[in-house]
Design an enzyme around this catalytic site. Sequence first.
Site, short mmCIF file in Angstrom:
data_model
loop_
_atom_site.label_atom_id
_atom_site.label_comp_id
_atom_site.label_asym_id
_atom_site.label_seq_id
_atom_site.Cartn_x
_atom_site.Cartn_y
_atom_site.Cartn_z
N TYR A 92 0.82 -1.21 0.00
CA TYR A 92 0.00 0.00 0.00
C TYR A 92 0.86 1.26 0.00
O TYR A 92 1.74 1.44 0.84
CB TYR A 92 -0.87 -0.02 1.25
N SER A 187 1.53 -7.62 2.03
CA SER A 187 0.54 -6.65 2.47
C SER A 187 -0.48 -6.42 1.36
O SER A 187 -1.14 -7.35 0.92
CB SER A 187 1.22 -5.37 2.93
N ASP A 273 0.56 -8.56 14.33
CA ASP A 273 0.29 -7.66 13.20
C ASP A 273 -1.03 -6.93 13.43
O ASP A 273 -2.10 -7.52 13.33
CB ASP A 273 0.24 -8.49 11.91
#
Length: 322
Positions: A92, A187, A273
């Site tokens: 991202y 991710s 996480d």
Amino acid sequence: MALFDLPLDELHEYRSASVEPEDFDVFWSKTLQEAREHDLDARFEPVDTGLTTVDVYDVTFAGFGGHPVKGWLTLPAAAEEPIPLVVEFIGYGGGRGLPHEHLLWASTGRAHFVMDTRGQGSAWGGGGGTPDPVGGAPAFPGFMTRGIDAPENYYYRRVFTDAVRAVEAARSHPLTDASRTVALGSSQGGGITIAVGGLVPDLTAIAPDVPFLCDYPRAATLTDRHPYREIGLFLKTHRGRTADALRTLSYFDGVHFASRGRAAALFSAALEDQTCPPSTVFAAFNAWGHDDKAIEVYDFNDHEGGGPYQEAAKVKWLSSYV
């Protein structure tokens, strides 16, 4: 933060409550059909990078709407016949960066294609160069709520379509072996990888690390860390639109793509996480449709996950497939 999600034994049994739209397959079939009405027009321009062990090509291809999307193709300099292909998607906010940032996979003797992510590439790394010419509806800053008013308008419809076309573009080069294609990323790149794994039926393997874009109903209410928090902040302002937003997001939930996966898969999750909570990762892993699957778990890591240890694990694991 220490462990905050489900215990590991419960993670292995966890199933998402995300509701799959009845027209999920029709939606994506139509989306990709429309994209393929545009000529792929994949162009590979040699780049003088000063690197001697690899050959690098600046790639442009037609993604969603025929919009030009950028990428890098990196080949071992000695390649003279088709070799296995690794297609990578980026986290991202990042872009394709600079060619020397992507040397691992070509160093293993494979072709490596990295896709630029439209509209991103200005938050970290070496930048990006692919605009997103679509948009304009009210959204919270970031990408998670762009076009959330309807599945047809949602930002990741464009990104996931670009990603499928990226695989097609990379496979069109004469030195890539389409029959030995791997998709991977971390991710956001991991979430895109899972989507591609559900939309491209003939991949050899996928390897998503700490994947984003999975199990939206749980992610949006479990963590207050961005980017998932963008959804909550949008709904904080646009009161009463939760059901509509979750309906849109359900067309882009990695859990539903995962159930259509037909390739061997190596996932990874980190138990501390907070960006991509482990239960959301396990939701996609547990739903993955191919029996040949494994997940690496990093007990005391946040969103960095396994980092170089996971890279080494992927190199070793992929040697059995491509």
